[in-house]
Design a protein around this motif. Structure first.
Motif, PDB file in Angstrom:
ATOM      1  N   PRO A 118     -23.290 -18.396  -5.079  1.00  0.00           N
ATOM      2  CA  PRO A 118     -22.988 -16.956  -4.435  1.00  0.00           C
ATOM      3  C   PRO A 118     -24.174 -15.635  -4.459  1.00  0.00           C
ATOM      4  O   PRO A 118     -24.835 -16.671  -5.276  1.00  0.00           O
ATOM      5  N   TYR A 119     -24.030 -15.325  -3.606  1.00  0.00           N
ATOM      6  CA  TYR A 119     -25.454 -14.648  -3.698  1.00  0.00           C
ATOM      7  C   TYR A 119     -25.391 -12.846  -4.784  1.00  0.00           C
ATOM      8  O   TYR A 119     -23.932 -12.391  -4.842  1.00  0.00           O
ATOM      9  N   ASN A 120     -26.052 -12.512  -5.196  1.00  0.00           N
ATOM     10  CA  ASN A 120     -25.939 -12.382  -5.371  1.00  0.00           C
ATOM     11  C   ASN A 120     -27.700 -11.285  -5.610  1.00  0.00           C
ATOM     12  O   ASN A 120     -28.001 -11.015  -5.008  1.00  0.00           O
ATOM     13  N   LEU A 121     -27.855 -10.150  -6.992  1.00  0.00           N
ATOM     14  CA  LEU A 121     -29.127  -9.625  -6.409  1.00  0.00           C
ATOM     15  C   LEU A 121     -30.128 -10.514  -6.498  1.00  0.00           C
ATOM     16  O   LEU A 121     -31.627  -9.857  -5.839  1.00  0.00           O
TER      17      LEU A 121
ATOM     18  N   ALA B   5     -29.677 -14.541   2.736  1.00  0.00           N
ATOM     19  CA  ALA B   5     -30.912 -15.141   4.328  1.00  0.00           C
ATOM     20  C   ALA B   5     -30.865 -14.192   4.946  1.00  0.00           C
ATOM     21  O   ALA B   5     -32.337 -13.710   5.065  1.00  0.00           O
ATOM     22  N   VAL B   6     -30.354 -14.267   5.083  1.00  0.00           N
ATOM     23  CA  VAL B   6     -30.174 -13.082   6.952  1.00  0.00           C
ATOM     24  C   VAL B   6     -29.039 -11.384   6.492  1.00  0.00           C
ATOM     25  O   VAL B   6     -28.259 -12.225   6.562  1.00  0.00           O
ATOM     26  N   PRO B   7     -29.768 -10.781   6.471  1.00  0.00           N
ATOM     27  CA  PRO B   7     -28.826  -9.380   6.511  1.00  0.00           C
ATOM     28  C   PRO B   7     -27.457  -9.470   7.318  1.00  0.00           C
ATOM     29  O   PRO B   7     -27.063  -9.981   8.323  1.00  0.00           O
TER      30      PRO B   7
ATOM     31  N   SER C 119     -13.180 -19.941   0.166  1.00  0.00           N
ATOM     32  CA  SER C 119     -13.653 -19.735  -1.198  1.00  0.00           C
ATOM     33  C   SER C 119     -14.609 -19.287  -1.458  1.00  0.00           C
ATOM     34  O   SER C 119     -14.778 -18.163  -2.271  1.00  0.00           O
ATOM     35  N   GLN C 120     -15.637 -19.244  -0.063  1.00  0.00           N
ATOM     36  CA  GLN C 120     -16.737 -18.168  -0.389  1.00  0.00           C
ATOM     37  C   GLN C 120     -16.488 -16.842   0.195  1.00  0.00           C
ATOM     38  O   GLN C 120     -17.219 -16.065  -0.879  1.00  0.00           O
ATOM     39  N   LEU C 121     -15.265 -16.855   0.726  1.00  0.00           N
ATOM     40  CA  LEU C 121     -14.930 -15.020   0.863  1.00  0.00           C
ATOM     41  C   LEU C 121     -14.473 -14.767  -0.481  1.00  0.00           C
ATOM     42  O   LEU C 121     -14.906 -13.500  -1.062  1.00  0.00           O
ATOM     43  N   ILE C 122     -13.371 -15.880  -0.935  1.00  0.00           N
ATOM     44  CA  ILE C 122     -12.537 -14.929  -2.427  1.00  0.00           C
ATOM     45  C   ILE C 122     -14.468 -14.887  -3.363  1.00  0.00           C
ATOM     46  O   ILE C 122     -13.999 -13.807  -3.872  1.00  0.00           O
TER      47      ILE C 122
ATOM     48  N   LEU D 158     -23.020 -16.588   7.806  1.00  0.00           N
ATOM     49  CA  LEU D 158     -24.022 -15.637   7.887  1.00  0.00           C
ATOM     50  C   LEU D 158     -24.075 -14.574   8.264  1.00  0.00           C
ATOM     51  O   LEU D 158     -24.665 -13.595   7.554  1.00  0.00           O
ATOM     52  N   LEU D 159     -23.192 -14.472   9.620  1.00  0.00           N
ATOM     53  CA  LEU D 159     -23.183 -13.142   9.979  1.00  0.00           C
ATOM     54  C   LEU D 159     -22.673 -11.844   9.089  1.00  0.00           C
ATOM     55  O   LEU D 159     -22.309 -11.182   8.839  1.00  0.00           O
ATOM     56  N   LEU D 160     -21.558 -12.865   8.460  1.00  0.00           N
ATOM     57  CA  LEU D 160     -20.736 -11.706   7.396  1.00  0.00           C
ATOM     58  C   LEU D 160     -21.225 -11.508   5.779  1.00  0.00           C
ATOM     59  O   LEU D 160     -20.549 -11.257   5.319  1.00  0.00           O
ATOM     60  N   GLY D 161     -22.406 -12.486   5.917  1.00  0.00           N
ATOM     61  CA  GLY D 161     -22.992 -12.104   4.193  1.00  0.00           C
ATOM     62  C   GLY D 161     -22.914 -12.820   3.338  1.00  0.00           C
ATOM     63  O   GLY D 161     -22.588 -12.389   2.437  1.00  0.00           O
TER      64      GLY D 161
END
Lengths: 1032, 273
Positions: free
Chosen positions: A81-84, A89-91, A187-190, A367-370
């Protein structure tokens, strides 16, 4: 060498060739041939023939499966998952999304350029997307999305969420449930702490059982119902979109089924479709009205529909799914909308529209949802959505390509990696060039985008070829091997039957033929290919295939050369009814309906033979025989009908089927079911004893084996499942659960011990089921000795052997299944008795006909002569195996596998025992029917002291007939599955049926070998020890 | 019951008293093949009509297609498929009349032509014999129905529903299988028991028909059984047509089998003659 089969070695001087009797003859002298096969015993010969057949089946199945069953490894890895430390990669452009799936929304339903002439029923009806696109092409994008076949909803949902391609078998850790355990958008959204809401088709709820905080599933099965699901979705969707509820969710998924159902029911060219699409249009207008600026709206069809409104295959109209992206706030594309990129011309339309792969939505939405792109994704980002900034586009495409590269590396298919390496090097180089140049030149950016995009699409193409394309050469070769094995079986069957007691000569010639054809030619191409490609596997495969086909042809050729049809007069009904039933059973696999209802089909077929016997019974020579055949057939009809009523219904059988197989959970086993299982387990020993009593065979070890050991083992097996029920019983105090668990565990282990160690030891070391009675002589002279149970010395001893595997299967079968197994075991014995009575009738009629004096006949010849078995004898037994499979709670679908059986005697999954137990549970009835086979040859056969008796020949003949039946079923199932591989039911109906038939055939092969080599082997040895009677 | 004897003159055949068969085997009663063919066609047409048209007799009930309204069936079929139970009830009534008429013909053929004795006493006697025969035929047919119900169950008829359908199907089959045979041959009586029973078992257990008349009895029965067996095949198909409902397919198919069997017996006998 194979050209000469010994013609009939007729036994009696005047016996015609196909006379079904054989009278005792002295042991034949060993074959005069000096070849190596002359040293083999008859039992080894039989085993070698059976092994050869099994090898043919294995080879054929392997080759066919390799070309037909598309498999894909599922990889449990997830994208971090993305974190600080690991920023997106894309806002992200949107924080929320509404994803609406309109099932079977074909491209032209929403396209601004429908085909000409347009249909008034479905073109321009759902017009909101094209209206909004005309208004603002930067915020509204319409695509034609290619949906990978099979275009069925569940496979498509898997594709839309994971970004991967569907295959029939996703080989992964979790085979039991339908839940998706791969990395997915959900699962990524969660993982990103988003709240998900869902309403509509309950397939989603099955695929993601725990993912949705707000869940409103509706039954997706009832195609007749056009509105319930849609109305339910609307009822829940609109309130969520109101601003006061906006904080309750981040992503909403709605799945409408109405359009699909209208398609299935009436097709697209009806006013029903127009009304449905108008309703959808209104919903979308309301959604657009209510949604806020941070929300991304995705409307898509999961697949299209053909001109009749059906889907599932790979025709152009089925794979064309409409897709619409809409945003009120941030633009989705540059002001010019979508230009450039691949386009697609819908059939009949004149203006092309943008074309994407449906799975391209996965990386784009991620990517659109981050959120990170799911690990398994193979889609490429839709360039429009990032085109407003070339740097962003480059980054998005590169992130996408890197993710796919990670996946390819993890999947570990060397060929694919090799094929992609050049493209990846190029992409890396262009990325390197971009990095080295300090200012991002637009041409370097464009080059990098193109290189990465090329890589992603090449990867998709490669994997699609790997997973989604049948290999026709493999399929055909496999079918050839399997198909030829049927005439091979017939040749062997006829050879063994016609050469009667000298079948060993025939078997030796056949085996030498097999060995010669295997040794001489096949190694050549194998060695050549193996050396050429430096591949041992390839060499082995080539060898196996050529050896199988060549030996089959060599064995079958004689059959073609000396073809003689049986005369019409010999085709009386008892003879042809068996092959006819096999033919009907195999032919039924061409229709999905008959496969779905196979439980009823086999019951119907199984009822046919006893009814024919009943009609013919009135012609039996004596009243006693008439009555016995009548009662035995009526009894087996009664039992099979009642047992056949036990079923777990396939979903396709609804609403015409009621579940009567109560498996521990749902529906809960009723108390009477448990009580019945226990009662029958305790009492069945009495029923079995009734079959031994008439021949006075309830003697020797039989009484204690049957009446004590076997009986109490069955009781323990039934109690095991009662404890299992108790464990989940609500009234049980929680404190007692561990005790019940332990009791259950040890009970099962004790039962295993008794079945696997004590019973076989007892059976192997004890004598025959006979007792010796010394007559009371009043004068005190030498008393006459009577051997009780002599008449059934073979059958009774073998029966005890069958009881051992029966107890094992009984243990791993749930209570209702135990009831079914016991019923069918009794039905098997009834059938064996019927066959015996009918043989007596044949003998009696023959001896009437032969005897010169009317009314008198030589009773001794009746007692010693044996009637040759016929093909029809094994058919009811094979059908009993099928009925047993269905009535022990199985169907030809993967979901009916009873995983509970893996835990009988094991608290957790233990290899290799747990899979073995599941196999026993699933294929137990087939195994038992194969093991009961020799009973048909042995029942009421009395040994001939100091002589030989052809029970081995008869058993082998029956075994070949039995295997022929199952080979016929397998070949037909494989042929129909391959032929209909583009049929919309192939993955739901035909392929699972083929898999069932394949494993069944192997189980039957093993069962028959056990029966002949172990069961009959030990029985013959025991008879020989006592009476010096050799089984040949 | 329109069980009328045929008033037409019988073609002259061997005049034998069938009761004298114990000592000398009776010359087979010759089946007038041409007449048999004509009447068989008439009989077949009546049977089909009884299935197709009698069930339309119910007036006043609104008939609508039972299922799958989007695939309209031919309006001709709707009264037949709307309520299979009622269809069967009507059909069985028509069938009973047809087979009685047919059975009487078979019986006359079997008896062979006798000089008609028109004295009131002998007429009375004949009438009583006919009444007895009809009574025992009806009883045997009902008994056959009772036997056939469990057999149909064994083939997979639902155990917990559609009981009426199963009973009507059994009655239909029994009328085709049992009625003509018993009407023509009678139940083996105590005196002639062994021979008659042997004949019955030869005919129906070994399918060993030898004379044209025997063929006329056996072939339709075999055809009925085979037809009924095949008729079960469309039941599980997912075509979703109203005519697939149980027991219509089995009924029609067994009826066709019966008719085909009748023509087969005629063809066999005609070829032999």
């Amino acid at each position: 060498m194979a050209g000469k089969r010994p013609s009939s070695t007729a036994v009696g001087p005047s016996e015609p060739t196909d006379s079904p009797t054989s009278t005792p003859v002295p042991a034949p002298s060993p074959s005069s041939g000096s070849t190596w096969t002359s040293n083999l015993s008859r039992r080894s010969l039989a085993l070698i023939l059976l092994l050869y057949i099994a090898a043919l089946h294995l080879t054929g199945l392997y080759v066919f499966t390799k070309g037909f069953l598309l498999t894909r490894l599922t990889i449990p890895a997830v994208s971090p998952p993305y974190n600080l430390d690991h920023p997106p990669a894309v806002p992200p452009t949107h924080s929320k999304a509404v994803i609406l799936i309109i099932d079977a929304l074909r491209t032209d339903f929403i396209s601004p350029y429908p085909p000409t002439p347009p249909s008034p029923y479905h073109h321009g009806v759902l017009s909101l997307p094209s209206e909004l696109t005309a208004l603002d092409p930067s915020r509204s994008l319409i695509f034609n999305a290619f949906s990978d076949p099979p275009t069925s909803t569940m496979q498509r949902i898997k594709g839309i969420t994971t970004g991967s391609l569907p295959t029939f078998i996703d080989v992964g850790a979790n085979f039991a449930s339908t839940a998706i355990d791969e990395d997915s958008i959900i699962s990524q959204l969660i993982a990103a702490n988003k709240t998900l809401g869902f309403m509509g088709d309950d397939t989603w709820a099955n695929l993601f059982p725990t993912s949705f905080a707000l869940s409103h599933p509706y039954d997706s099965f009832n195609v007749e119902d056009l509105h319930t699901v849609d109305n339910g979705v609307i009822e829940h969707l609109i309130p969520y979109l109101q601003s006061e509820n906006a904080s309750r969710w981040d992503v909403l998924i709605g799945h409408f089924l109405g359009v699909d159902h209208v398609g299935h029911r009436v097709g697209p060219e009806r006013d029903t479709m127009q009304a449905k699409l108008e309703q959808m249009d209104n919903v979308l207008r309301e959604v657009v009205e209510l949604m806020d600026e941070h929300t991304l709206l995705v409307v898509m069809g999961d697949h299209g529909m053909d001109s009749k409104g059906n889907h599932g295959g790979d025709s152009e109209l089925e794979v064309a799914a409409g897709t619409w992206l809409y945003s009120k706030g941030a633009p989705l594309a540059t002001a010019s909308g979508s230009n450039g990129g691949e386009t697609y011309l819908f059939p009949g339309s004149t203006t092309p529209i943008r074309h994407i792969d449906q799975i391209d939505l996965v990386p784009t939405l991620s990517l659109l949802l981050g959120i990170p792109i799911p690990f398994n994704n193979l889609g490429s980002v839709i360039p429009e959505c990032f085109a407003h900034d070339p740097v962003l586009l480059e980054r998005a495409t590169r992130v996408n390509a890197e993710q796919i590269k990670r996946y390819i590396a993890e999947y570990g298919d060397a060929e694919i990696e090799a094929a992609l390496s050049a493209s990846w090097t190029k992409a890396e180089r262009s990325a390197g060039a971009l990095e080295s140049s300090s200012a991002a030149s637009s041409s370097a950016l464009r080059q990098s985008v193109e290189a990465h995009r090329e890589f992603s699409q090449l990867a998709l193409r490669q994997l699609r070829a790997l997973w989604a394309q049948f290999s026709l050469p493999h399929i055909l070769t496999g079918l050839l091997i399997l198909g030829l094995s049927i005439p091979v079986l017939i040749t062997l069957y006829l050879g063994v039957r016609n050469s009667s007691v000298k079948w060993d000569v025939f078997a030796r010639i056949s085996i030498e033929t097999i060995v010669m054809t295997t040794v001489v030619v096949p190694p050549l191409p194998a060695v050549v290919l193996g050396v050429l490609f430096q591949d041992l596997g390839l060499a082995a495969q080539t060898f196996a295939i050529t050896a199988a086909i060549l030996s089959e042809i060599a064995l079958v050729l004689p059959l073609l050369l000396e073809r003689s049809l049986p005369s019409l007069s010999s085709l009386y009904v008892e003879r042809w009814i068996g092959p006819a039933i096999l033919f009907v059973h195999t032919a039924s696999f061409a229709s999905n309906s008959f496969i779905m209802w196979e439980d009823r089909v086999v019951m119907f077929l199984a009822a046919t033979i006893p009814v024919v016997y009943l009609v013919k019974a009135m012609a039996a020579p004596t009243t006693d025989m008439r009555l016995r055949i009548g009662f035995l057939c009526a009894g087996s009809l009664f039992i099979t009908r009642l047992v056949g009523a036990i079923t777990i219904c396939r979903e396709e059988q609804q609403p015409y089927c009621r579940v009567t197989f109560f498996s521990g959970s749902q529906p809960v086993a009723p108390l009477w079911g448990l009580a019945l299982a226990l009662l029958l387990a305790v009492q069945v020993a009495r029923a079995v004893a009734q079959f031994l009593i008439p021949s006075k065979s309830l003697a020797g070890p039989a009484r204690s084996f049957l009446g004590i050991a076997w009986r109490w083992i069955l009781a323990a097996n039934a109690i095991y499942w009662i404890l299992e029920f108790l464990e989940a019983y609500e009234g049980l105090q929680p404190a007692r659960v561990p005790f019940v668990k332990a009791a259950k565990l040890y009970l099962a282990r004790i039962s295993y011990g008794a079945i696997l160690l004590a019973l076989p030891y007892y059976w192997a070391t004890s004598g025959l089921c006979i007792s010796i009675e010394r007559g009371q002589s009043q004068t005190g002279e030498e008393a006459p000795v009577t051997v009780l149970g002599f008449a059934n010395a073979y059958g009774s001893t073998y029966l005890l052997f069958v009881l051992i595997p029966f107890a094992l299967v009984h243990l791993v079968t749930q209570p209702m299944g135990q009831v079914a197994l016991i019923g069918l075991f009794v039905a098997t014995l009834l059938h064996v008795e019927v066959v015996d009575v009918q043989r007596d009738a044949i003998l009696m009629r023959r001896s009437f006909a032969n005897s010169s004096e009317p009314g008198a006949f030589d009773s001794s010849s009746v007692q010693t002569a044996l009637v040759r078995p016929s093909f029809t004898d094994v058919v009811p037994l094979a059908l009993i195996g099928f009925i047993g499979f269905f009535s022990t709670g199985h169907q030809a679908v993967l979901t009916s596998i009873q995983w509970k059986a893996a835990f009988v005697g094991f608290p957790e999954v233990t290899y290799p025992y747990s899979p073995l137990l599941v196999i026993l549970n699933t294929w137990g009835p087939f195994l038992l029917s194969a093991l009961s086979l020799p009973l048909l040859a042995l029942w009421q056969v009395s040994p001939r002291p100091q002589s030989t008796i052809p029970v081995l020949a008869h058993t082998l003949q029956l075994a070949l007939a039995f295997i022929t039946y199952h080979t016929g079923v397998l070949f037909s199932a494989a042929l129909c599955a391959a032929w209909l591989r583009r049929h919309l039911m192939v993955w739901k109906v035909f392929a699972p049926r083929f898999m069932l038939a394949g494993v069944t055939l192997l189980v039957v092969d093993v069962g028959v070998m056990l029966a002949v080599f172990v069961g009959l082997g030990v029985t013959s040895w025991k008879v020989w020890r006592t009476f010096k009677c050799e089984s040949i | 019951m329109p069980a009328r004897t045929r008033p037409k003159a019988q073609p002259s055949g061997p005049k034998t008293n069938s009761s004298s068969s114990v000592t000398t085997p009776p010359p087979p009663p010759s089946l007038p093949l041409r007449e048999y063919f004509a009447l068989l066609s008439y009989h077949s047409a009546l049977l089909i009509a009884s299935f197709l048209f009698l069930p339309r007799s119910t007036k006043g009930t609104r008939l609508s297609q039972r299922s799958s309204a989007d695939r309209p069936e031919h309006p001709f079929l709707t009264p037949l498929t709307a309520n299979p139970l009622r269809t069967m009830a009507w059909h069985v009534v028509g069938l009973a009349v047809c087979v009685t008429w047919w059975g009487q013909h078979l019986r006359t053929w079997r008896a062979g032509s006798k000089t008609r004795d028109d004295s009131p006493a002998s007429r009375q006697k004949r009438r009583r014999a006919l009444a007895d025969r009809l009574l025992e035929t009806a009883a045997t047919t009902l008994f056959g129905t009772v036997i056939l119900v469990p057999v149909i169950f064994a083939f997979g008829a639902p155990l917990d529903s559609h009981f009426g359908h199963t009973v009507f199907l059994a009655l239909h089959l029994s009328l085709l299988l049992v009625w003509p045979v018993i009407h023509a041959l009678g139940i083996p009586s105590a005196e002639s028991a062994i021979l008659d029973r042997f004949r019955l078992s030869r005919l129906f257990c070994q399918f060993g028909a030898e004379t044209p008349l025997e063929r006329a009895l056996v072939y339709p029965a075999v055809g009925t059984l085979i037809g009924a067996w095949i008729g079960a095949a469309p039941l599980p198909l997912d075509w979703d047509r109203p005519w697939q409902s149980y027991p219509l397919t089995v009924t029609v198919s067994s009826l066709l089998g019966y008719i085909v069997g009748g023509y087969a017996s005629w063809a066999h006998s005609a070829l032999e003659a």
